[in-house]
Design an enzyme around this catalytic site. Structure first.
Site, short mmCIF file in Angstrom:
data_model
loop_
_atom_site.label_atom_id
_atom_site.label_comp_id
_atom_site.label_asym_id
_atom_site.label_seq_id
_atom_site.Cartn_x
_atom_site.Cartn_y
_atom_site.Cartn_z
N LYS A 170 -0.86 7.51 0.31
CA LYS A 170 -1.85 6.69 -0.40
C LYS A 170 -3.05 6.61 0.53
CE LYS A 170 -1.99 2.45 -3.10
NZ LYS A 170 -2.72 2.95 -4.25
N1 PMP Z 1 -0.56 6.66 -8.92
C1 PMP Z 1 -1.66 6.38 -8.20
C2 PMP Z 1 -2.64 7.46 -7.94
C3 PMP Z 1 -1.88 5.06 -7.73
O1 PMP Z 1 -2.98 4.77 -7.04
C4 PMP Z 1 -0.94 4.06 -8.02
C5 PMP Z 1 -1.17 2.66 -7.54
N2 PMP Z 1 -0.70 2.49 -6.22
C6 PMP Z 1 0.19 4.41 -8.76
C7 PMP Z 1 0.35 5.72 -9.21
C8 PMP Z 1 1.24 3.39 -9.06
O2 PMP Z 1 1.88 3.04 -7.86
P1 PMP Z 1 2.53 1.60 -7.66
O3 PMP Z 1 3.45 1.41 -8.81
O4 PMP Z 1 3.24 1.73 -6.37
O5 PMP Z 1 1.43 0.62 -7.65
#
Ligand code: PMP
Length: 293
Positions: free
Chosen positions: A162
């Site tokens: 991320k």
């Molecule tokens: N895909 C992307 C590109 C994201 O930025 C996020 C948000 N973090 C998600 C999926 C969903 O991840 P999460 O459920 O961990 O928030």
């Protein structure tokens, strides 16, 4: 419409405290130098977390992913995941936060602007602010437009990190989607299969089963995993497989999952329309119960 919390007043003009490199500092003084490595080369990593009733949902999973993202970008955080958990609880408590958004971020500092800077000091900040819900009236369904940009292949970019580097494209795709009248962008992967939205994972309901792309070039979302477990609890089958865009024609429901979006029905992808259906609605309700359990 972006899932990021852009409430006024501006984020640099607020009262409160931010956890910065081990201390709680006054909100307005939590600044970084313009020659910070992380700003120039995009290698910073971050998390997006939600506090419900003063407790951060899946905190340990988020802190662990922050550490893993940094590692994937070639640096170690100066704090262990458990220490980040404690720091997060500290800043949430000090902010008197009930329902809110939490943003940890880590970046290489300004010791040198060399591209290769393994010895630059790594900084970590955690900010938290009130953010009751993204859709005040409950899920209203969002309209996606397919982006011209694709999610990179795992041998092109560290797709599981991320990292700000990858969000440069998500930001651009989202901006172009909004300019074209959509709420968010749907990105395909490098093979042209369905991937994810700019900040959320994708699920299709086909023949009463859930179908979602494997996390080989989409983020392995924490909400995605939670919703997969909730679906099993509801007796639903979950299939992880690559999905061609044409399979949207067979989908009776489409929804997104993410920390910000929670479980969010998709009511359109380009010209295709979808109803807000029973499966997404049941999972949204189950998720809403779980985050406050
Ligand atoms: N895909 C992307 C590109 C994201 O930025 C996020 C948000 N973090 C998600 C999926 C969903 O991840 P999460 O459920 O961990 O928030």
């Amino acid at each position: 419409m972006s899932p990021a919390p852009y409430a006024s007043p501006p984020l640099d003009d607020r009262d409160g405290v931010i956890w910065l490199d081990g201390d709680l500092v006054p909100w307005r003084t939590a600044r970084l130098h313009v020659l910070s490595h992380g700003l120039h080369y995009g290698g910073s990593v971050f998390e997006g977390e939600r506090a419900y009733g003063g407790r951060v949902f899946k905190l340990a999973e988020h802190s662990a992913r922050l550490v893993a993202s940094a590692r994937a970008m070639g640096f170690e955080l100066p704090w262990k995941a458990e220490e980040l958990d404690d720091a997060t609880r500290e800043v949430v408590a000090a902010s008197g936060l009930d329902d809110g958004y939490v943003r940890p971020v880590a970046w290489r500092g300004s010791d040198t602007l060399r591209l290769v800077a393994p010895d630059n000091r790594v900084h970590v900040a955690i900010a938290a602010w009130p953010w009751p819900r993204i859709f005040a009236d409950g899920p209203r369904g969002i309209r996606l437009g397919t982006a011209r940009w694709r999610r990179a292949a795992p041998d092109t970019a560290p797709v599981q990190a991320k990292t700000a580097a990858l969000y440069a494209l998500g930001s651009l795709a989202g901006q172009q989607a909004e300019a074209a009248g959509h709420d968010d962008a749907l990105l395909l992967d490098h093979r042209g299969r369905l991937a994810e939205a700019t900040g959320a994972n994708l699920f299709l309901v086909i023949d009463e089963a859930l179908h979602t792309p494997p996390p080989d070039c989409v983020l392995d979302g924490i909400t995605r995993r939670t919703v997969r477990d909730l679906a099993h609890d509801l007796g639903l089958t979950v299939v992880e497989r690559h999905l061609a865009p044409a399979e949207l024609d067979r989908a009776t429901e489409v929804f997104l999952t993410g920390t910000a979006y929670e479980v969010q029905p998709v009511t359109a992808v380009d010209e295709r329309e979808f109803p807000v259906g029973p499966v997404g609605t049941a999972l949204a309700a189950a998720y809403a119960r779980l985050v406050r359990a």
